[in-house]
Design a protein around this motif. Structure first.
Motif, PDB file in Angstrom:
ATOM      1  N   MET A   1      53.051  99.656  28.947  1.00  0.00           N
ATOM      2  CA  MET A   1      53.552  98.768  27.896  1.00  0.00           C
ATOM      3  C   MET A   1      54.148  97.501  28.503  1.00  0.00           C
ATOM      4  O   MET A   1      53.976  96.404  27.968  1.00  0.00           O
ATOM      5  N   LYS A   2      54.842  97.634  29.627  1.00  0.00           N
ATOM      6  CA  LYS A   2      55.388  96.459  30.314  1.00  0.00           C
ATOM      7  C   LYS A   2      54.258  95.558  30.797  1.00  0.00           C
ATOM      8  O   LYS A   2      54.341  94.336  30.685  1.00  0.00           O
ATOM      9  N   LYS A   3      53.198  96.181  31.337  1.00  0.00           N
ATOM     10  CA  LYS A   3      52.050  95.391  31.810  1.00  0.00           C
ATOM     11  C   LYS A   3      51.399  94.648  30.640  1.00  0.00           C
ATOM     12  O   LYS A   3      51.043  93.485  30.769  1.00  0.00           O
ATOM     13  N   TYR A   4      51.251  95.334  29.499  1.00  0.00           N
ATOM     14  CA  TYR A   4      50.617  94.704  28.347  1.00  0.00           C
ATOM     15  C   TYR A   4      51.476  93.560  27.801  1.00  0.00           C
ATOM     16  O   TYR A   4      50.957  92.536  27.366  1.00  0.00           O
TER      17      TYR A   4
ATOM     18  N   GLY B   1      46.992  93.818  37.758  1.00  0.00           N
ATOM     19  CA  GLY B   1      46.533  95.165  38.074  1.00  0.00           C
ATOM     20  C   GLY B   1      46.011  95.927  36.874  1.00  0.00           C
ATOM     21  O   GLY B   1      46.125  97.140  36.804  1.00  0.00           O
ATOM     22  N   ILE B   2      45.436  95.204  35.920  1.00  0.00           N
ATOM     23  CA  ILE B   2      44.882  95.827  34.718  1.00  0.00           C
ATOM     24  C   ILE B   2      43.355  95.696  34.783  1.00  0.00           C
ATOM     25  O   ILE B   2      42.844  94.646  35.147  1.00  0.00           O
ATOM     26  N   ALA B   3      42.673  96.757  34.416  1.00  0.00           N
ATOM     27  CA  ALA B   3      41.210  96.725  34.411  1.00  0.00           C
ATOM     28  C   ALA B   3      40.727  95.729  33.358  1.00  0.00           C
ATOM     29  O   ALA B   3      41.290  95.657  32.261  1.00  0.00           O
ATOM     30  N   GLU B   4      39.705  94.971  33.722  1.00  0.00           N
ATOM     31  CA  GLU B   4      39.143  93.995  32.778  1.00  0.00           C
ATOM     32  C   GLU B   4      38.465  94.712  31.626  1.00  0.00           C
ATOM     33  O   GLU B   4      37.863  95.767  31.824  1.00  0.00           O
ATOM     34  N   PRO B   5      38.536  94.133  30.415  1.00  0.00           N
ATOM     35  CA  PRO B   5      37.802  94.740  29.304  1.00  0.00           C
ATOM     36  C   PRO B   5      36.296  94.624  29.567  1.00  0.00           C
ATOM     37  O   PRO B   5      35.859  93.716  30.277  1.00  0.00           O
ATOM     38  N   PRO B   6      35.503  95.523  29.008  1.00  0.00           N
ATOM     39  CA  PRO B   6      34.048  95.477  29.233  1.00  0.00           C
ATOM     40  C   PRO B   6      33.452  94.207  28.665  1.00  0.00           C
ATOM     41  O   PRO B   6      33.879  93.708  27.642  1.00  0.00           O
TER      42      PRO B   6
END
Length: 174
Positions: free
Chosen positions: A78-81, A167-172
């Motif tokens: 949630m912090k990352k988002y 450090g978040i995976a990219e959306p497709p």
């Protein structure tokens, strides 16, 4: 919130073992055969089909969804988002100020758009105007397409950098 008795009633109705015989009702000939051939085991509300457990009492699909939801709403994520939302807003402002310029035919047509793909300026040289309206139209269209592609690629590059930074995976890709 759904009252408990409604949940219990919906469960009981989905299970053949709880069905009462229809006294005094006549069924068409085809209906009697189809009800006799149907299985008499319960259909599970949250996964599992007809008494076929999938490793977790027939609730594997539901449990997997619960695990995914738990991971999604993890306080660290949630912090990352939240940070991602703030950075995306800042990036949108930056992209709105960034100009992408494309020149065709050795500068005969010059197109400027923002990295958010908002057109800013189109300049046509006198030599290009002398070639006629159809030639100008074709060259402007080509320049606009090039500028659109270039700004889109720049925007995707900046978004990929932002996701990598957090450090978040990219959306497709669509």
């Amino acid at each position: 919130m759904t009252p408990r008795y409604l949940l219990l009633a919906s469960f009981c109705l989905s299970c053949d073992a709880f069905r009462l015989p229809a006294a005094g009702l006549r069924l068409p000939a085809g209906a009697a055969a189809s009800s006799a051939s149907s299985s008499s085991c319960c259909r599970m509300m949250f996964g599992g089909a007809g008494g076929k457990p999938d490793g977790e009492g027939g609730m594997g699909g539901f449990m997997e969804q619960m695990k995914a939801a738990k991971d999604m709403f993890n306080p660290e994520n949630m912090k990352k988002y939240a940070a991602l939302g703030q950075k995306i807003q800042a990036l949108q402002e930056e992209l709105g100020q960034t100009e992408v310029e494309v020149a065709t035919n050795e500068g005969a047509i010059l197109v400027k758009i923002t990295a958010m793909q908002v057109p800013l300026d189109v300049k046509v040289s006198d030599e290009m105007v002398a070639k006629g309206a159809e030639a100008v139209s074709a060259e402007v269209a080509a320049a606009m397409k090039q500028a659109h592609a270039k700004s889109g690629a720049y925007m995707q590059q900046r978004m990929a950098e932002l996701y990598k930074e957090l450090g978040i995976a990219e959306p497709p890709k669509q």
